[in-house]
Design an enzyme around this catalytic site. Structure first.
Site, PDB file in Angstrom:
ATOM      1  N   GLY A 279       0.764  -1.239   0.000  1.00 27.98           N
ATOM      2  CA  GLY A 279       0.000   0.000   0.000  1.00 27.98           C
ATOM      3  C   GLY A 279       0.795   1.289   0.000  1.00 27.98           C
ATOM      4  N   GLY A 280       2.120   1.207   0.005  1.00 29.67           N
ATOM      5  CA  GLY A 280       2.911   2.431   0.032  1.00 29.67           C
ATOM      6  C   GLY A 280       2.699   3.303  -1.189  1.00 29.67           C
ATOM      7  N   LYS A 281       2.715   2.685  -2.364  1.00 25.42           N
ATOM      8  CA  LYS A 281       2.523   3.450  -3.604  1.00 25.42           C
ATOM      9  C   LYS A 281       1.069   3.903  -3.729  1.00 25.42           C
ATOM     10  CE  LYS A 281       6.276   0.904  -5.851  1.00 25.42           C
ATOM     11  NZ  LYS A 281       6.462  -0.083  -4.766  1.00 25.42           N
TER      12      LYS A 281
ATOM     13  N   ASP B 269      -7.474 -10.830  -8.925  1.00 24.06           N
ATOM     14  CA  ASP B 269      -6.311 -11.067  -9.761  1.00 24.06           C
ATOM     15  C   ASP B 269      -6.334 -10.032 -10.881  1.00 24.06           C
ATOM     16  OD1 ASP B 269      -4.354 -11.944 -11.491  1.00 24.06           O
ATOM     17  OD2 ASP B 269      -5.266 -13.907 -11.883  1.00 24.06           O
TER      18      ASP B 269
ATOM     19  N   CYS C 194      11.132  -4.094  -8.290  1.00 26.82           N
ATOM     20  CA  CYS C 194      12.269  -3.832  -7.408  1.00 26.82           C
ATOM     21  C   CYS C 194      13.373  -4.845  -7.716  1.00 26.82           C
ATOM     22  CB  CYS C 194      11.870  -3.872  -5.939  1.00 26.82           C
ATOM     23  SG  CYS C 194      11.013  -5.378  -5.412  1.00 26.82           S
TER      24      CYS C 194
END
Length: 423
Positions: A252-254, A296, A366
């Site tokens: 949820g950071g982005k 999905d 990442c």
């Protein structure tokens, strides 16, 4: 709780988690399972992360200090943790030795007290000689080979960066406080930080501290998010009124960053119910309540309607080889690249039809491996006639340690409005 009892809790948790991480369990799950909080959890994370970075070194030291044949796995793990603390900790050496000798009781191996005491004291006597021995290779062979091929000149720097602890990056929630105001608040409390010209909401702390000690943490003024991860929302650049899909949202950071930048019609998906619940809690702390759905992303029938999206963030599952310094347990887990690249391609193909002509999709990982990044995008562009790679000053491959950030890859794709016309 007494300091001695806290130390016992820490060592007991470490003796459970460290072998599990070496056995390919995820460090973040193990930290959560420990039930430690605040400063205790931060201390456990420091100890485990450091030992996982230096496992090859610690095991080589034990090979010098132990006679052949003494291979009790629990005692080996205990000694590795103790050696790491002796090498890098700040407590008096005698206290470290005594506490780890006593820790044999925590695993029912009291018979090993003498052995542990002898090994640790021998290390202290012979420390200069032992620490001067060239360290063994820290990275698994499959990863080392790929780094050497992909980065023939830079691979030593990548490995060196992976073995350094990551700094603590914060993203100030601009809906609650400005970055400058929050930095001034940190300075008042004696916490040094620095900003970055390409990241208007980011601060990098010179020393880490438990998040609960950050001003306004519970009020949602700030979140922990690496600078490289913050670049994603800056590249996608959401605008008010746009319909935006965050296709693989957890943790949820982005998502929170997109909302803080003004996204007001955002749908966030994830396939894991537990991860989606943690995402919801993180967003609520920061004052956000977007539409979250268990789905999905590659199967639009589970979430999509007739309305297309103006912008899509596709932060795909990957090998995570760009964030080893932050998650050193990655060094001890095999990575099924064939499965990962197939999943990445499936997600790209699945969400692309949902993007309106003239819209944009940001693909990011990442990872530092070309088969997940540039090669994946090149293959998609070859098969997708209406996709174009858009030039953006922040996109491309970022390597671990660059500007103090993690390793990330970003590719901004545009969908052509009409055949033969670039978006």
């Amino acid at each position: 709780m007494s300091e001695a009892l806290q130390g016992q809790r820490l060592r007991r948790a470490a003796l459970i988690a460290y072998p599990a991480a070496l056995g390919e369990e995820r460090l973040d799950f193990l930290l959560e399972r420990s039930a430690l909080q605040g400063a205790e959890r931060a201390s456990l994370q420091w100890l485990l992360s450091g030992a996982l970075r230096e496992t090859a070194i610690l095991q080589a030291l034990l090979a010098q200090l132990l006679r052949p044949g003494r291979q009790d796995e629990q005692i080996s793990a205990l000694l590795q943790l103790a050696l790491y603390e002796l090498r890098h900790g700040q407590r008096p050496e005698f206290a470290v030795v005594n506490d780890w000798v006593a820790a044999t009781q925590l695993i029912g191996k009291v018979w090993a007290k003498g052995l542990v005491n002898a090994v640790l004291r021998r290390y202290l006597r012979e420390r200069s000689r032992l620490d001067a021995i060239p360290p063994p290779q820290s990275h698994p062979q499959w990863l080392l080979q790929r780094l050497q091929v992909a980065y023939p000149e830079q691979w030593p720097q990548i490995i060196a960066a992976n073995l350094q602890p990551a700094p603590l990056w914060l993203r100030v929630n601009r809906q609650r406080r400005s970055r400058d105001a929050y930095q001034a608040l940190l300075t008042e409390r004696g916490v040094a930080s620095s900003s970055h010209p390409q990241l208007p909401d980011a601060l990098m702390l010179e020393q880490s501290l438990p998040v609960q000690e950050l001003p306004g943490w519970e009020e949602g003024w700030v979140a922990v998010q690496d600078g490289a991860a913050q670049l994603a929302a800056e590249i996608l650049a959401p605008k008010a009124g746009e319909r935006i899909l965050d296709a693989c949202a957890a943790p949820g950071g982005k998502t929170a960053h997109l909302l803080a930048l003004g996204a007001d019609d955002l749908l966030a998906l994830d396939r894991s119910e537990s991860r989606l619940q943690r995402t919801q809690a993180a967003l609520q702390r920061q004052g956000f309540a977007p539409t979250l759905r268990l789905a999905d992303a590659a199967d639009p029938t589970t979430y999509a309607d007739a309305r297309p999206f103006d912008a899509i963030l596709l932060d795909v599952p990957c090998s995570a080889t760009g964030i080893i310094r932050r998650h050193p347990d990655i060094l001890h887990r095999p990575s099924d690249l064939a499965t990962l690249t197939q999943e990445q391609a499936r997600l790209l193909r699945g969400v692309w039809p949902l993007l309106r002509p003239g819209g944009r999709l940001l693909y990011c990982t990442c990872s530092v491996l070309p088969e997940e990044n540039g090669e994946q995008i090149a293959a998609f562009l070859d098969e997708q006639a209406d996709a174009r790679l858009q030039v953006h000053p922040l996109s491309g491959q970022r390597l671990p340690g660059q500007d103090g950030m993690d390793g990330f890859f970003y590719a901004l794709l545009g969908k052509v409005a009409e055949a033969g016309e670039a978006a």
